[in-house]
Design a protein around this motif. Structure first.
Motif, PDB file in Angstrom:
ATOM      1  N   ASN A 192       0.819  -1.157   0.001  1.00  0.00           N
ATOM      2  CA  ASN A 192       0.122   0.226   0.026  1.00  0.00           C
ATOM      3  C   ASN A 192       0.865   1.314   0.033  1.00  0.00           C
ATOM      4  O   ASN A 192       0.422   2.331  -0.243  1.00  0.00           O
ATOM      5  CB  ASN A 192      -0.869   0.003   1.306  1.00  0.00           C
ATOM      6  N   LEU A 193       2.068   1.033   0.105  1.00  0.00           N
ATOM      7  CA  LEU A 193       3.130   2.325   0.298  1.00  0.00           C
ATOM      8  C   LEU A 193       3.134   3.030  -1.233  1.00  0.00           C
ATOM      9  O   LEU A 193       3.272   4.163  -1.102  1.00  0.00           O
ATOM     10  CB  LEU A 193       4.256   1.980   0.634  1.00  0.00           C
ATOM     11  N   GLY A 194       3.089   2.313  -2.214  1.00  0.00           N
ATOM     12  CA  GLY A 194       3.195   3.006  -3.442  1.00  0.00           C
ATOM     13  C   GLY A 194       4.809   3.291  -3.697  1.00  0.00           C
ATOM     14  O   GLY A 194       5.378   2.558  -3.084  1.00  0.00           O
ATOM     15  N   VAL A 195       5.063   3.979  -4.666  1.00  0.00           N
ATOM     16  CA  VAL A 195       6.643   4.242  -4.993  1.00  0.00           C
ATOM     17  C   VAL A 195       6.807   5.280  -3.976  1.00  0.00           C
ATOM     18  O   VAL A 195       6.349   6.665  -4.140  1.00  0.00           O
ATOM     19  CB  VAL A 195       6.561   4.556  -6.430  1.00  0.00           C
ATOM     20  N   VAL A 196       8.161   5.300  -3.445  1.00  0.00           N
ATOM     21  CA  VAL A 196       8.865   6.383  -2.786  1.00  0.00           C
ATOM     22  C   VAL A 196      10.319   6.757  -3.055  1.00  0.00           C
ATOM     23  O   VAL A 196      10.692   5.739  -3.965  1.00  0.00           O
ATOM     24  CB  VAL A 196       8.880   6.092  -1.218  1.00  0.00           C
ATOM     25  N   SER A 197      10.511   7.752  -2.957  1.00  0.00           N
ATOM     26  CA  SER A 197      12.039   8.203  -3.602  1.00  0.00           C
ATOM     27  C   SER A 197      13.064   7.360  -2.528  1.00  0.00           C
ATOM     28  O   SER A 197      14.275   7.668  -3.204  1.00  0.00           O
ATOM     29  CB  SER A 197      12.099   9.651  -3.820  1.00  0.00           C
ATOM     30  N   GLN A 198      12.831   7.167  -1.453  1.00  0.00           N
ATOM     31  CA  GLN A 198      13.953   6.593  -0.583  1.00  0.00           C
ATOM     32  C   GLN A 198      14.116   5.293  -0.743  1.00  0.00           C
ATOM     33  O   GLN A 198      13.318   4.320  -1.115  1.00  0.00           O
ATOM     34  CB  GLN A 198      13.382   6.723   0.783  1.00  0.00           C
ATOM     35  N   PRO A 199      15.019   4.712  -0.360  1.00  0.00           N
ATOM     36  CA  PRO A 199      15.427   3.188  -0.399  1.00  0.00           C
ATOM     37  C   PRO A 199      14.835   2.579   0.766  1.00  0.00           C
ATOM     38  O   PRO A 199      14.410   3.210   1.764  1.00  0.00           O
ATOM     39  CB  PRO A 199      17.062   3.111   0.008  1.00  0.00           C
ATOM     40  N   VAL A 200      14.317   1.290   0.844  1.00  0.00           N
ATOM     41  CA  VAL A 200      13.416   0.666   1.795  1.00  0.00           C
ATOM     42  C   VAL A 200      14.516  -0.444   2.215  1.00  0.00           C
ATOM     43  O   VAL A 200      14.787  -1.298   1.416  1.00  0.00           O
ATOM     44  CB  VAL A 200      12.153   0.382   1.502  1.00  0.00           C
ATOM     45  N   VAL A 201      14.887  -0.652   3.404  1.00  0.00           N
ATOM     46  CA  VAL A 201      15.838  -1.615   3.794  1.00  0.00           C
ATOM     47  C   VAL A 201      15.218  -2.337   4.802  1.00  0.00           C
ATOM     48  O   VAL A 201      14.531  -2.071   5.909  1.00  0.00           O
ATOM     49  CB  VAL A 201      17.121  -1.131   4.354  1.00  0.00           C
ATOM     50  N   ILE A 202      15.147  -3.819   4.864  1.00  0.00           N
ATOM     51  CA  ILE A 202      14.240  -4.665   5.706  1.00  0.00           C
ATOM     52  C   ILE A 202      15.286  -5.723   6.531  1.00  0.00           C
ATOM     53  O   ILE A 202      15.838  -6.294   5.681  1.00  0.00           O
ATOM     54  CB  ILE A 202      13.028  -5.429   4.997  1.00  0.00           C
ATOM     55  N   THR A 203      14.876  -6.126   7.543  1.00  0.00           N
ATOM     56  CA  THR A 203      15.492  -7.115   8.306  1.00  0.00           C
ATOM     57  C   THR A 203      14.271  -7.914   8.916  1.00  0.00           C
ATOM     58  O   THR A 203      13.588  -7.457   9.883  1.00  0.00           O
ATOM     59  CB  THR A 203      16.356  -6.989   9.317  1.00  0.00           C
ATOM     60  N   GLN A 204      14.107  -9.036   8.262  1.00  0.00           N
ATOM     61  CA  GLN A 204      13.001 -10.058   8.796  1.00  0.00           C
ATOM     62  C   GLN A 204      13.613 -11.224   9.277  1.00  0.00           C
ATOM     63  O   GLN A 204      14.440 -11.995   8.517  1.00  0.00           O
ATOM     64  CB  GLN A 204      11.992 -10.249   7.658  1.00  0.00           C
ATOM     65  N   HIS A 205      13.491 -11.771  10.329  1.00  0.00           N
ATOM     66  CA  HIS A 205      14.091 -12.841  10.914  1.00  0.00           C
ATOM     67  C   HIS A 205      13.651 -14.137  10.345  1.00  0.00           C
ATOM     68  O   HIS A 205      12.063 -14.496  10.318  1.00  0.00           O
ATOM     69  CB  HIS A 205      13.800 -13.114  12.340  1.00  0.00           C
TER      70      HIS A 205
END
Length: 400
Positions: free
Chosen positions: A231-244
């Motif tokens: 639901n976020l759409g496109v953002v200009s920032q990088p998105v970084v994720i840590t999921q266990h």
């Protein structure tokens, strides 16, 4: 067939969590049972060899958690899953399987169908016997989800167990859909106050324009990530994720995120420069941290010791990002057991960055988000359905 109940010498806490183990291998059932029975707050009350027997037995038993194998004769775990949930509403189901891409795909499908979590089994009984990490993860997930089941039906917990990290509705459900039938108070949700029997104070400092979005999650995380990023759409920032998650699962999760998101998604690679409008997921078995190199932010993967019993862990990711982005770092802490992300969020807020936590009502387990929320580190504590819109509002408003 059904095995006799395990007779453990471990004294049991009053109201110990009640578990059913379902696996076609009698040897594996015995090993899982012994691992669980070694904890005083867990009692294995039934052990059966396939999904069909499990469905027949569960209707007559008081069960909190089912550990359900995927590959079984007569009736496999994926077929049995919805039938078990129908026969025993509110029971928490952990899918168990060996670590293959096929089983990872089935586990993701199972979570969409209502399984609370998954656990990858070592490939042989010999490996299983020696796998201390697996034992720890199995027992902790059973206890965390046992709290979920008990709290949802207002049943007593084992002696010394706390209810403050358990939820009352399923992940991704709106409060109106929750089995509890009552929505969380929106005033308390947005301005602090008494929450999960604890006082929450929200940070009121102005949020700088985020230059990067970092997300930490664990139990229940995949569905929460799909909700936010879908639901976020496109953002200009990088998105970084840590999921266990273990390795095979993180590669598959990155693919799934790429399908539901409007941004490209992949596992992070060592030495890779991150770019805006892209999603990077920590690979299973590696901490994903970041360093500045000229004008670029570079991914560094390492196999340093686990933190909070996890690798990848959220804390090292947040510490490294805070050094680079300071007040321009925005963090989301989503559903998950334990407190990974708490220490990293302390570093983030000290540097002027901002933290948002998923609320208890929509978390599968309110451990990680509950830890940062009750520590007073959050600028908001929100239902999962409100997160994407809130992040977009922050980005657009701050950039104006």
């Amino acid at each position: 067939m059904s095995l006799p109940l395990n007779t453990s010498s471990t004294p049991k806490a009053e109201n110990a969590y009640r578990v059913m183990v379902v696996d076609d291998s009698a040897v594996i059932r015995g090993l899982l049972t012994r691992m669980l029975e070694n904890d005083p707050k867990v009692s294995v009350i039934e052990s059966v060899s396939n999904g069909e027997i499990a469905i027949k037995r569960i209707a007559t038993l008081d069960v909190d958690v089912v550990v359900l194998d995927i590959e079984m004769p007569v009736m496999d775990g994926l077929t049995a899953l919805p039938k078990l949930l129908e026969a025993k509403p509110g029971v928490q189901i952990i899918m168990a399987s060996t670590l293959t891409r096929k089983n990872a795909e089935i586990s993701f499908k199972a979570m969409r169908l209502g399984a609370a979590d998954y656990i990858p089994k070592p490939t042989s009984s010999g490996e299983l016997t020696k796998a201390d990490d697996f034992k720890y993860e199995l027992v902790e997930k059973v206890k965390a989800l046992g709290r979920v089941a008990r709290t949802a039906r207002h049943a007593p917990l084992p002696s010394g167990a706390s209810a403050t990290v358990a939820k009352t509705g399923a992940a991704g459900q709106s409060p109106a859909q929750s089995p509890a039938g009552k929505a969380a108070d929106p005033i308390r949700r947005t301005t602090g106050g008494l929450y999960a029997n604890k006082e929450i104070s929200l940070r009121t400092t102005a949020i700088a324009r985020p230059d990067i979005l970092a997300i930490g999650s664990s139990t229940g995380g995949p569905q929460a990530l799909f909700d936010v990023l879908g639901n976020l759409g496109v953002v200009s920032q990088p998105v970084v994720i840590t999921q266990h998650m273990p390795a095979t699962f993180t590669a598959l999760l990155a693919e799934h995120i790429g399908r539901i998101s409007q941004m490209p998604s992949k596992e992070g690679e060592d030495g890779e420069a991150i770019r805006g409008g892209r999603i990077y997921l920590a690979p299973g078995g590696y901490h994903m941290v970041f360093e500045k190199k000229g004008t670029d932010t570079i991914i560094r993967l390492n196999q340093e010791p686990p933190e909070n019993f996890c690798r990848p862990a959220v804390d090292p990711m947040l510490r490294s990002l805070s050094k680079i982005y300071g007040s321009h770092l925005l963090v989301l802490i989503l559903t998950g057991m334990g407190s990974d992300g708490l220490r990293g969020s302390e570093v983030v807020t000290t540097a002027g960055g901002s933290v948002i936590a998923q609320d208890e009502h929509t978390s599968v387990v309110w451990g990680m988000p509950g830890a940062v929320a009750t520590a007073g580190l959050c600028s908001a504590v929100l239902p999962i359905k409100e997160m994407a819109a809130h992040v977009r509002q922050l980005v657009l408003r701050s950039a104006a």
